[in-house]
Design a protein around this motif. Structure first.
Motif, PDB file in Angstrom:
ATOM      1  N   LYS A 194       0.730  -0.921   0.019  1.00  0.00           N
ATOM      2  CA  LYS A 194      -0.037  -0.019  -0.010  1.00  0.00           C
ATOM      3  C   LYS A 194       0.829   1.074  -0.103  1.00  0.00           C
ATOM      4  CE  LYS A 194      -2.871  -1.225   3.607  1.00  0.00           C
ATOM      5  NZ  LYS A 194      -3.742  -1.075   4.565  1.00  0.00           N
ATOM      6  N   GLU A 195       2.083   1.099   0.971  1.00  0.00           N
ATOM      7  CA  GLU A 195       2.922   2.446   0.781  1.00  0.00           C
ATOM      8  C   GLU A 195       3.491   2.728  -0.424  1.00  0.00           C
ATOM      9  OE1 GLU A 195       5.641   1.735   3.823  1.00  0.00           O
ATOM     10  OE2 GLU A 195       3.824   2.083   5.658  1.00  0.00           O
ATOM     11  N   CYS A 196       3.713   1.549  -1.238  1.00  0.00           N
ATOM     12  CA  CYS A 196       4.188   1.830  -2.398  1.00  0.00           C
ATOM     13  C   CYS A 196       3.604   2.230  -3.651  1.00  0.00           C
ATOM     14  CB  CYS A 196       4.770   0.249  -3.108  1.00  0.00           C
ATOM     15  SG  CYS A 196       5.531   0.408  -4.825  1.00  0.00           S
ATOM     16  N   LEU A 197       2.228   1.992  -3.314  1.00  0.00           N
ATOM     17  CA  LEU A 197       1.238   2.506  -4.326  1.00  0.00           C
ATOM     18  C   LEU A 197       0.840   4.040  -4.003  1.00  0.00           C
ATOM     19  CD1 LEU A 197      -1.052  -0.632  -4.748  1.00  0.00           C
ATOM     20  CD2 LEU A 197       0.486   0.154  -6.431  1.00  0.00           C
ATOM     21  N   VAL A 198       0.722   4.225  -2.763  1.00  0.00           N
ATOM     22  CA  VAL A 198       0.729   5.525  -2.242  1.00  0.00           C
ATOM     23  C   VAL A 198       1.687   6.366  -2.887  1.00  0.00           C
ATOM     24  CG1 VAL A 198       0.672   7.311  -0.218  1.00  0.00           C
ATOM     25  CG2 VAL A 198      -0.705   5.402  -0.206  1.00  0.00           C
ATOM     26  N   GLN A 199       2.990   6.060  -2.768  1.00  0.00           N
ATOM     27  CA  GLN A 199       4.085   6.886  -3.360  1.00  0.00           C
ATOM     28  C   GLN A 199       3.838   7.058  -5.009  1.00  0.00           C
ATOM     29  OE1 GLN A 199       7.722   4.827  -1.983  1.00  0.00           O
ATOM     30  NE2 GLN A 199       7.239   5.173   0.087  1.00  0.00           N
ATOM     31  N   ALA A 200       3.613   6.111  -5.634  1.00  0.00           N
ATOM     32  CA  ALA A 200       3.411   6.002  -7.017  1.00  0.00           C
ATOM     33  C   ALA A 200       2.280   7.159  -7.411  1.00  0.00           C
ATOM     34  CB  ALA A 200       2.975   4.526  -7.721  1.00  0.00           C
ATOM     35  N   PHE A 201       1.270   7.224  -6.675  1.00  0.00           N
ATOM     36  CA  PHE A 201       0.248   8.298  -6.817  1.00  0.00           C
ATOM     37  C   PHE A 201       0.587   9.744  -6.688  1.00  0.00           C
ATOM     38  CE2 PHE A 201      -2.563   4.916  -7.223  1.00  0.00           C
ATOM     39  CZ  PHE A 201      -4.206   5.369  -7.356  1.00  0.00           C
ATOM     40  N   ALA A 202       1.530   9.829  -5.643  1.00  0.00           N
ATOM     41  CA  ALA A 202       2.200  11.063  -5.026  1.00  0.00           C
ATOM     42  C   ALA A 202       3.032  11.646  -6.160  1.00  0.00           C
ATOM     43  CB  ALA A 202       2.626  11.297  -3.758  1.00  0.00           C
ATOM     44  N   GLN A 203       3.907  10.693  -6.822  1.00  0.00           N
ATOM     45  CA  GLN A 203       5.035  11.221  -7.574  1.00  0.00           C
ATOM     46  C   GLN A 203       4.693  11.628  -9.014  1.00  0.00           C
ATOM     47  OE1 GLN A 203       6.797   6.759  -9.329  1.00  0.00           O
ATOM     48  NE2 GLN A 203       7.682   7.714  -7.353  1.00  0.00           N
ATOM     49  N   GLN A 204       3.407  11.467  -9.296  1.00  0.00           N
ATOM     50  CA  GLN A 204       2.858  11.982 -10.733  1.00  0.00           C
ATOM     51  C   GLN A 204       2.509  13.218 -10.845  1.00  0.00           C
ATOM     52  OE1 GLN A 204       0.446   8.775 -12.617  1.00  0.00           O
ATOM     53  NE2 GLN A 204       0.988   7.519 -10.931  1.00  0.00           N
ATOM     54  N   PRO A 205       2.454  14.144 -12.135  1.00  0.00           N
ATOM     55  CA  PRO A 205       1.735  15.204 -11.985  1.00  0.00           C
ATOM     56  C   PRO A 205       0.345  14.977 -11.708  1.00  0.00           C
ATOM     57  CG  PRO A 205       3.085  14.863 -14.053  1.00  0.00           C
ATOM     58  CD  PRO A 205       3.142  13.448 -13.144  1.00  0.00           C
ATOM     59  N   GLN A 206      -0.345  16.126 -11.126  1.00  0.00           N
ATOM     60  CA  GLN A 206      -1.684  15.935 -10.537  1.00  0.00           C
ATOM     61  C   GLN A 206      -2.668  16.599 -11.529  1.00  0.00           C
ATOM     62  OE1 GLN A 206      -2.238  13.909  -7.413  1.00  0.00           O
ATOM     63  NE2 GLN A 206      -0.071  13.394  -8.284  1.00  0.00           N
ATOM     64  N   VAL A 207      -3.876  16.002 -11.941  1.00  0.00           N
ATOM     65  CA  VAL A 207      -4.600  16.651 -12.845  1.00  0.00           C
ATOM     66  C   VAL A 207      -6.126  16.062 -12.550  1.00  0.00           C
ATOM     67  CG1 VAL A 207      -2.917  16.235 -14.877  1.00  0.00           C
ATOM     68  CG2 VAL A 207      -4.402  14.358 -14.389  1.00  0.00           C
ATOM     69  N   TRP A 208      -7.053  16.588 -13.196  1.00  0.00           N
ATOM     70  CA  TRP A 208      -8.391  16.226 -12.687  1.00  0.00           C
ATOM     71  C   TRP A 208      -8.538  14.626 -13.276  1.00  0.00           C
ATOM     72  CZ3 TRP A 208     -10.092  18.126  -8.910  1.00  0.00           C
ATOM     73  CH2 TRP A 208     -10.255  19.529  -8.703  1.00  0.00           C
ATOM     74  N   VAL A 209      -9.230  13.919 -12.357  1.00  0.00           N
ATOM     75  CA  VAL A 209      -9.271  12.328 -12.687  1.00  0.00           C
ATOM     76  C   VAL A 209     -10.692  12.093 -12.401  1.00  0.00           C
ATOM     77  CG1 VAL A 209      -8.577  10.262 -11.675  1.00  0.00           C
ATOM     78  CG2 VAL A 209      -7.062  11.754 -11.596  1.00  0.00           C
ATOM     79  N   HIS A 210     -11.139  11.409 -13.772  1.00  0.00           N
ATOM     80  CA  HIS A 210     -12.507  10.983 -13.872  1.00  0.00           C
ATOM     81  C   HIS A 210     -12.833   9.880 -12.646  1.00  0.00           C
ATOM     82  CE1 HIS A 210     -15.942   8.660 -15.367  1.00  0.00           C
ATOM     83  NE2 HIS A 210     -16.316   9.702 -16.191  1.00  0.00           N
ATOM     84  N   ARG A 211     -12.110   8.932 -12.623  1.00  0.00           N
ATOM     85  CA  ARG A 211     -12.094   7.874 -11.804  1.00  0.00           C
ATOM     86  C   ARG A 211     -12.704   6.683 -12.396  1.00  0.00           C
ATOM     87  NH1 ARG A 211     -13.648   9.265  -5.676  1.00  0.00           N
ATOM     88  NH2 ARG A 211     -12.466   7.306  -5.287  1.00  0.00           N
ATOM     89  N   ASP A 212     -13.549   6.948 -13.407  1.00  0.00           N
ATOM     90  CA  ASP A 212     -14.227   5.482 -13.983  1.00  0.00           C
ATOM     91  C   ASP A 212     -14.144   5.874 -15.545  1.00  0.00           C
ATOM     92  OD1 ASP A 212     -14.555   3.355 -12.446  1.00  0.00           O
ATOM     93  OD2 ASP A 212     -16.217   4.497 -11.379  1.00  0.00           O
ATOM     94  N   TYR A 213     -12.915   6.332 -15.969  1.00  0.00           N
ATOM     95  CA  TYR A 213     -12.723   6.706 -17.820  1.00  0.00           C
ATOM     96  C   TYR A 213     -12.881   5.318 -18.252  1.00  0.00           C
ATOM     97  CZ  TYR A 213     -12.021   9.892 -21.424  1.00  0.00           C
ATOM     98  OH  TYR A 213     -11.982  10.591 -22.704  1.00  0.00           O
ATOM     99  N   HIS A 214     -14.011   4.572 -18.723  1.00  0.00           N
ATOM    100  CA  HIS A 214     -13.868   3.458 -19.184  1.00  0.00           C
ATOM    101  C   HIS A 214     -14.916   3.032 -20.343  1.00  0.00           C
ATOM    102  CE1 HIS A 214     -16.977   1.820 -16.821  1.00  0.00           C
ATOM    103  NE2 HIS A 214     -16.060   2.103 -15.856  1.00  0.00           N
ATOM    104  N   SER A 215     -15.043   2.049 -20.700  1.00  0.00           N
ATOM    105  CA  SER A 215     -15.845   1.941 -22.102  1.00  0.00           C
ATOM    106  C   SER A 215     -17.464   1.714 -21.500  1.00  0.00           C
ATOM    107  CB  SER A 215     -15.514   0.505 -22.660  1.00  0.00           C
ATOM    108  OG  SER A 215     -15.826  -0.638 -21.474  1.00  0.00           O
TER     109      SER A 215
END
Length: 332
Positions: free
Chosen positions: A174-195
């Motif tokens: 979980k800590e590894c994935l939290v870091q992966a989220f934080a290290q990226q540029p932050q933009v507006w995220v739909h959260r369910d942008y799929h088919s």
């Protein structure tokens, strides 16, 4: 008797310019919301029914307006009833991406990528959604979502309780994935942008729906939702071709963001892993809590995405060993 449906009919009798000819269920949803299609002599509408005690429509209304300002095709809102939790919306039809991707994926994904760049670019323009959706995709939210995997997939679905050693491995993951989220540029995220949330439309396609939970978060998240779709699978090589196409559009529209294809692939894999662990939990919760058993049919593909990523990256070596031991124990 469906009292809310009767109230909807009464409300439509007031707000529509013509008599209501028919009203019928329009689609299913993984939330408390319901949708109905209402027809008059000259028009067709979709009604969103969101019980106010379950969720507010205010964010949907505000984000819808902001997306339209970004020239994203969000549904036009014709009438608003926040007190009762009803919206009268543009009828976008029934042509989801999922239904037509098998024959026309190249152009559809190109359109979806261009639209996603518009949404992400909103944070860099005067059309700032900060006042509308202040929530960040921070460590608290990432962990809250990951706990669904433990609570509903492991404990409820597989009947597995993590021992102390497994708990440490899970915490490290979980800590590894939290870091992966934080290290990226932050933009507006739909959260369910799929088919299932992209609609084919004659005017400014795709039309985008189900955006009320938009947050500020990692740039790769919606790409993972789109290209590692829980309902349709694409070869990894094809995913990477679409990521390269995405970078071309992103660098053209937002030249201040300089991202390499290697970084983007890694970010998509890591944020995709968080998403798919969460979704394993959500699909099980939809079955056991909400009686929506058909979501269990999609578990194998979601599980496949998880296994693929933990096989690729040494950061997840211990988690892979743990998960393999669990699957051996439950004979999956």
């Amino acid at each position: 008797m469906d009292k809310r449906l009767e109230k909807i009919k009464s409300w439509l009798g007031v707000v529509l310019n013509q008599p209501l000819l028919s009203i019928a269920p329009a689609s299913q949803d993984a939330s408390f919301r319901r949708y109905f299609r209402a027809r008059t002599r000259d028009a067709s509408y979709v009604i969103m029914d969101a019980p106010p005690e379950k969720e507010s429509l205010s964010d949907f209304v505000a984000i819808d307006r902001a997306l339209i300002e970004l020239r994203v095709h969000a549904p036009t809102i014709h009438q608003i009833n926040l007190d009762d939790g009803f919206l009268l919306l543009e009828d976008l039809g029934d042509r989801t991406y999922l239904n037509e991707l098998s024959s026309n994926s190249k152009s559809l994904y190109s359109d979806a990528i261009k639209t996603l760049v518009k949404i992400q670019g909103g944070i860099f323009t005067e059309n700032d959604l900060t006042e509308l959706t202040p929530r960040a995709y921070d460590a608290a939210l990432v962990n809250q979502e990951l706990n669904l995997f433990d609570d509903w997939y492991l404990k409820r679905h597989l009947d597995i309780e993590l021992d102390s050693k497994m708990q440490l491995i899970w915490q490290d993951t979980k800590e590894c994935l939290v870091q992966a989220f934080a290290q990226q540029p932050q933009v507006w995220v739909h959260r369910d942008y799929h088919s299932r949330n992209l609609m084919i439309h004659d005017d400014n396609s795709p039309a985008v729906i189900d955006f009320q939970d938009m947050v500020l978060g990692p740039i790769a998240y919606d790409l993972a939702s789109l290209l590692k779709d829980c309902y349709i699978e694409w070869p990894r090589d094809q995913q990477h071709l679409w990521l390269a196409e995405y970078l071309e559009h992103l660098h053209r529209q937002l030249p201040s963001l300089v991202i390499s294809i290697d970084d983007l692939i890694r970010w998509v894999d890591f944020t995709g892993l968080q998403r798919h662990l969460k979704v394993l939990g959500i699909f099980c919760r939809l079955n056991y809590r909400d009686g929506k058993a058909h979501y269990l049919d999609d578990l194998p593909l979601v599980k496949k995405y998880v296994v693929e990523v933990i096989d690729l990256y040494p950061e997840f070596k211990n988690f892979k060993t743990m998960l393999n031991a669990i699957y051996k124990q439950v004979a999956i």
